[in-house]
Design an enzyme around this catalytic site. Sequence first.
Site, PDB file in Angstrom:
ATOM      1  N   CYS A 125     106.924 -54.924  38.555  1.00 56.69           N
ATOM      2  CA  CYS A 125     106.143 -54.135  39.505  1.00 56.69           C
ATOM      3  C   CYS A 125     107.022 -53.520  40.593  1.00 56.69           C
ATOM      4  O   CYS A 125     106.853 -52.349  40.961  1.00 56.69           O
ATOM      5  CB  CYS A 125     105.051 -54.994  40.134  1.00 56.69           C
ATOM      6  SG  CYS A 125     105.623 -56.594  40.754  1.00 56.69           S
ATOM      7  N   HIS A 239     103.392 -54.113  47.362  1.00 62.01           N
ATOM      8  CA  HIS A 239     104.782 -54.442  47.624  1.00 62.01           C
ATOM      9  C   HIS A 239     105.402 -53.325  48.453  1.00 62.01           C
ATOM     10  O   HIS A 239     105.203 -52.137  48.164  1.00 62.01           O
ATOM     11  CB  HIS A 239     105.568 -54.591  46.319  1.00 62.01           C
ATOM     12  CG  HIS A 239     105.199 -55.805  45.524  1.00 62.01           C
ATOM     13  ND1 HIS A 239     104.405 -56.814  46.010  1.00 62.01           N
ATOM     14  CD2 HIS A 239     105.537 -56.176  44.252  1.00 62.01           C
ATOM     15  CE1 HIS A 239     104.270 -57.749  45.089  1.00 62.01           C
ATOM     16  NE2 HIS A 239     104.944 -57.381  44.011  1.00 62.01           N
TER      17      HIS A 239
END
Length: 335
Positions: A125, A239
């Site tokens: 990711c 993130h």
Amino acid sequence: MRVGVIGATGAVGKELVDVLARRRFPVTQLSLFASARSAGTTQKTPFGDVTIEEFSMERARKLDLALLAVSGDFAKAHARALAAEGVAVVDNSSALRLEADVPLVVPEVNGHAIGDHRLIANPNCTTAILVVALEPLRQAFGLKRVIVSTYQAASGAGAEGMVELERETRRVLVEGQPAQAEVFAHPLAFNVIPHIDSFQPNGYTREEMKVAWESRKIMAMPELLISCTAVRIPTMRVHAEAVTIETERPVTPEAARAVLAKAPGVRLMDDVGAKLYPMPLTATGADDVEAGRIRANDVFGDRGLDLFLCGDQLLKGAALNAVQIAERMKLPVPA
């Protein structure tokens, strides 16, 4: 298409189902697979109520497309076998990402690598969020070095990570007790942990090395100098990444903004006067990667740039990227 989501009860599995519906992927039959303990239960989906099944090759080989949101061990055991049966497979695990015969794809960067392949790997990711912004800058200015520090949400550890953060935050605020840890190496509530995945002999964690290994493969730059520090922070989703790059040709913040403003999959959020910059709060649930805080880097002179990124790792970092890959695969058209 007869589409199966394998690992349907996890955080990424649930997002996969929602993304399929939101992007109007041509699903004629949706199958959901999970562990034996979940088999027989019903899950509400945009395609109607679906009964969860325990995975079996006999059942899965009837699919046109299998989206895997399961462990690397499962992928090693079944991904190639499914592809050999003619099923198109997109694997979210790390098991096959660096295999030479398995394309590792972020469609905005290297969608051409999909070709006729029946098995495609979805990147880590953090990597997916990073390369969406790096690639247009590489094309415009060249790329020599990358230094990135990541600030990764609890959901990067799955649904269990989010549950633990919520529970332990409540334990501190409501019960007045110290936070505890089961999923994470240390309590995450009111803390940051510079430790994601296992430490390697070189002192980096495997999570940090994935960013280097995978970015090199996706951008076809096997010699790219890249260093990463990965930190877990007490947010639920998204993130964040602080990125420093050294370019091969001179770059200015103004030129970089112009490039990123036109880049597919990127949303420019860069007006500090208006307090506009990437944040988990604004990137949650968004398909695009937010890019901002773009400025010259004094260390590398006229070939240096600093920027800040935020991307929803359950979407661009996982489910959305997987569905975007499937959209480009050469799938059979139902009669």
